[in-house]
Write an enzyme that holds these catalytic residues in place. Sequence first.
Site, PDB file in Angstrom:
ATOM      1  N   HIS A 152       0.865  -1.182   0.000  1.00 29.30           N
ATOM      2  CA  HIS A 152       0.000   0.000   0.000  1.00 29.30           C
ATOM      3  C   HIS A 152       0.900   1.230   0.000  1.00 29.30           C
ATOM      4  O   HIS A 152       2.135   1.111  -0.022  1.00 29.30           O
ATOM      5  CB  HIS A 152      -0.954  -0.026   1.201  1.00 29.30           C
ATOM      6  CG  HIS A 152      -0.261  -0.242   2.513  1.00 29.30           C
ATOM      7  ND1 HIS A 152       0.600   0.688   3.067  1.00 29.30           N
ATOM      8  CD2 HIS A 152      -0.275  -1.288   3.370  1.00 29.30           C
ATOM      9  CE1 HIS A 152       1.061   0.222   4.213  1.00 29.30           C
ATOM     10  NE2 HIS A 152       0.562  -0.977   4.420  1.00 29.30           N
ATOM     11  N   HIS A 167       4.056   1.304   2.145  1.00 26.69           N
ATOM     12  CA  HIS A 167       5.224   0.603   1.602  1.00 26.69           C
ATOM     13  C   HIS A 167       5.830   1.396   0.443  1.00 26.69           C
ATOM     14  O   HIS A 167       7.046   1.501   0.329  1.00 26.69           O
ATOM     15  CB  HIS A 167       4.821  -0.767   1.030  1.00 26.69           C
ATOM     16  CG  HIS A 167       4.242  -1.714   2.027  1.00 26.69           C
ATOM     17  ND1 HIS A 167       2.948  -2.172   1.968  1.00 26.69           N
ATOM     18  CD2 HIS A 167       4.800  -2.323   3.105  1.00 26.69           C
ATOM     19  CE1 HIS A 167       2.733  -3.016   2.950  1.00 26.69           C
ATOM     20  NE2 HIS A 167       3.819  -3.121   3.669  1.00 26.69           N
ATOM     21  N   SER A 171      -2.582  -0.002   6.223  1.00 24.66           N
ATOM     22  CA  SER A 171      -2.188  -1.332   6.667  1.00 24.66           C
ATOM     23  C   SER A 171      -2.682  -2.326   5.626  1.00 24.66           C
ATOM     24  O   SER A 171      -3.768  -2.145   5.052  1.00 24.66           O
ATOM     25  CB  SER A 171      -2.859  -1.637   8.018  1.00 24.66           C
ATOM     26  OG  SER A 171      -2.842  -3.027   8.258  1.00 24.66           O
TER      27      SER A 171
END
Length: 273
Positions: A25, A28, A176
């Site tokens: 996501h 990252h 997350s």
Amino acid sequence: MAAMSRRLQQQGRRLGVVPTMGALHEGHLSLIRRAASQNDVVIVTIFVNPLQFGPREDFARYPRPLSRDLRLAQAAGADIVFAPSAAAIYPAGFQTSVEVGALSQGWEGRARPGHFRGVATVVTLLVHLTQPTNVYVGQKDYQQALIITRLLHDLRVPCRVRVRPTVREPDGLAMSSRNVFLTPRQRRQALILSRSLRAARAAIRAGERRASRLLAAMRRRIRSEPDVRLDGAAIVDAATLEPQQVLRGRVALLVAARVGRTRLIDNLLVDVS
Ligand code: PAF
């Protein structure tokens, strides 16, 4: 992977490594972009590490959209994606584990026994295989970030750990990989985590120093959402994770809760003047 990173190291290239479990996501991707701006080669590892999941946790249903991840990683600046199989990382006969002491024991370590042993073991292996100059981790997993920093320092791994701020959705929800499990109603209710943290931070800025008061307010807020089950709230020293009674210095406000079947965590760092 080990041969390739050794060769790159010998060529004097700076290697930025972003360890992930995939289902990438924006959090990252911001780590990958940062790594690309500070290194010559960016390696993203994707490995859903069985050792860090408890028997009743979500290992089996953890999302694994590998081809999407490869596309996103490349677009964000990854040069190499290392996505090994479990058998490659833990071949038959594997029996070594790595454990970081006090930092692993409280908080998530108490709620998820063995979790940080799994994280420390796989991170040691991944770092050994990828030979990073810089390792990038997100502040969202705050305790994990401290543990990885301690681990690589203690084992004299010659690299720097770069902890980057949590990336949030516009409404404040911390990004997350597990957010995909939330129904629209749960997604709305999950906002109470970041809201309760922000309210506590505002109270600290307005002069409140008693952890008990702040925690009581955080718990009350979180319990006001019917589908959210609080797993824990804590105010700790940001470096040692020791609980604080009267706030001083840099503190971490931590929350963990289950929203439906999904366990979410969030945190904020506050400098108490
Ligand atoms: O934060 C994660 O995605 C994982 O815990 C990590 C650091 C990649 C180790 O498996």
